[in-house]
Scaffold this motif. Sequence first.
Motif, short mmCIF file in Angstrom:
data_model
loop_
_atom_site.label_atom_id
_atom_site.label_comp_id
_atom_site.label_asym_id
_atom_site.label_seq_id
_atom_site.Cartn_x
_atom_site.Cartn_y
_atom_site.Cartn_z
N ILE A 136 13.57 43.85 33.63
CA ILE A 136 13.24 42.64 34.38
C ILE A 136 14.50 41.90 34.81
CG2 ILE A 136 12.09 40.39 34.25
CD1 ILE A 136 10.16 41.75 32.22
N ASP A 137 15.39 41.66 33.84
CA ASP A 137 16.59 40.90 34.15
C ASP A 137 17.64 41.19 33.07
OD1 ASP A 137 18.59 39.12 34.77
OD2 ASP A 137 17.27 37.39 35.02
N PRO A 138 18.60 42.07 33.32
CA PRO A 138 19.58 42.42 32.29
C PRO A 138 20.55 41.30 31.95
CG PRO A 138 20.13 43.47 34.37
CD PRO A 138 18.78 42.85 34.55
N PHE A 167 27.48 34.05 35.24
CA PHE A 167 26.93 35.20 35.94
C PHE A 167 25.45 35.40 35.58
CE2 PHE A 167 31.47 36.10 35.47
CZ PHE A 167 31.83 36.35 36.78
N GLY A 168 24.75 34.30 35.38
CA GLY A 168 23.33 34.36 35.05
C GLY A 168 23.03 34.44 33.56
N VAL A 169 24.06 34.61 32.72
CA VAL A 169 23.87 34.71 31.28
C VAL A 169 23.97 33.31 30.67
CG1 VAL A 169 24.71 35.74 29.13
CG2 VAL A 169 24.90 36.99 31.30
N GLU A 224 8.39 37.00 34.57
CA GLU A 224 9.45 36.44 35.40
C GLU A 224 10.52 35.82 34.51
OE1 GLU A 224 10.09 33.26 39.10
OE2 GLU A 224 8.12 33.58 38.23
N SER A 225 11.79 36.05 34.84
CA SER A 225 12.90 35.53 34.05
C SER A 225 13.31 34.15 34.53
CB SER A 225 14.10 36.48 34.13
OG SER A 225 14.73 36.37 35.40
N ASP A 226 14.24 33.52 33.79
CA ASP A 226 14.80 32.24 34.22
C ASP A 226 15.56 32.37 35.53
OD1 ASP A 226 13.98 30.52 32.06
OD2 ASP A 226 15.40 31.57 30.78
N ASN A 227 16.07 33.57 35.82
CA ASN A 227 16.80 33.80 37.07
C ASN A 227 15.86 34.17 38.23
OD1 ASN A 227 19.35 33.40 35.80
ND2 ASN A 227 19.29 35.50 35.02
N PRO A 249 25.68 40.92 28.15
CA PRO A 249 25.49 42.00 29.12
C PRO A 249 26.53 42.02 30.22
CG PRO A 249 23.96 40.22 29.56
CD PRO A 249 24.70 39.85 28.30
N ARG A 250 27.46 41.05 30.22
CA ARG A 250 28.51 41.06 31.25
C ARG A 250 29.58 42.09 30.95
NH1 ARG A 250 30.10 35.00 30.53
NH2 ARG A 250 29.43 35.57 28.45
N PHE A 251 29.60 42.61 29.72
CA PHE A 251 30.62 43.59 29.34
C PHE A 251 30.54 44.81 30.26
CE2 PHE A 251 31.90 47.34 26.86
CZ PHE A 251 33.18 46.96 26.53
N GLY A 252 31.67 45.19 30.82
CA GLY A 252 31.73 46.36 31.67
C GLY A 252 31.20 46.14 33.08
N MET A 253 31.05 44.86 33.50
CA MET A 253 30.53 44.61 34.84
C MET A 253 31.49 45.13 35.91
SD MET A 253 28.82 40.82 34.63
CE MET A 253 28.83 40.71 36.42
N VAL A 254 30.93 45.70 36.93
CA VAL A 254 31.70 46.16 38.09
C VAL A 254 31.24 45.32 39.28
CG1 VAL A 254 32.19 48.09 39.62
CG2 VAL A 254 31.82 48.49 37.17
#
Length: 298
Positions: A136-138, A167-169, A224-227, A249-254
């Motif tokens: 749904i929303d990582p 970043f949404g987190v 539905e997520s908060d985002n 979940p931002r770890f390793g973001m490209v």
Amino acid sequence: MRRIGFASFAFVFAALSIVSLSAQQPGSATCDPAAIDADSYALTTEAQALNVLRPREPWWERFGIAGPRELGDVNEGSILLAERARELDPRNLLAYGYLARQYVVNAVDASKAEDAWRTVLDNGGAIVWTATLDRIDPRGFFVVAFDHRGIRIFRFLDFAGTVRTHFGVPDFPMPEREDFWRALGGCIPPNAIPAAEIPWSSVREIRPTTLTLRFELDERIEIESDNRRRRADDEVEVRLHGRTGMFDPRFGMVPYVWPPVGSRSVESDPMTYHLRVLQMLRTFFEGPQKLRTMNSEL
């Protein structure tokens, strides 16, 4: 002096045993702050929040903790605070709620975990995790509650209120947001409206995957997520956070890639961790609707 016969001795011994047992077995646990010792309550609300947020000032001194070494990491600190709260007031359901989750997270003796789960559930509470629903929303968080009714999934901000995001987190809220920290202790506000509610009778199977628990349902539900990311599906992938406030979940973001690549799990072996959770779900909620452990998907 008159001798005490064996029958009289047996009666006295039985009476003393009953008194001893009644002293060891606390009454029913409660979420009502007015019925809980104030210091015990603070250890399961304000202190639990500060344990996660870890401000620089020596906040632990107000709660009788010698220092960071005694407190340990986030999981160890949560257990220490909750056990002290339980000692101060065995009626504090929040203490059992934190222990029910953290004993599983830390792989503490299973009998202790089961006792905590039983106390929470028998007194109307829930076993609660923060979680990410990857399909749904990582980057969004949810609050997932397990109780005898089923699974309730709440949006994180419904309890946390307005918080900073990256970043949404979302960040975790301050101690003043008491409803959030009470919810993590198993005391869900009675007027809270879940984003989804799934009765156990609708759960067809639970499959442990490499990183999640996959709940396969009899019918599609929409979450539905908060985002404002939304999905309707008959499967819900739940990544339970191994440490409250420690999943990123931002770890390793490209750049320009969605979802994030290589989300970091706080567990060295997240599948084993989720299998521990599944074992507890089967122990307490299997009932007539059998929950079948399937082969892990690697």
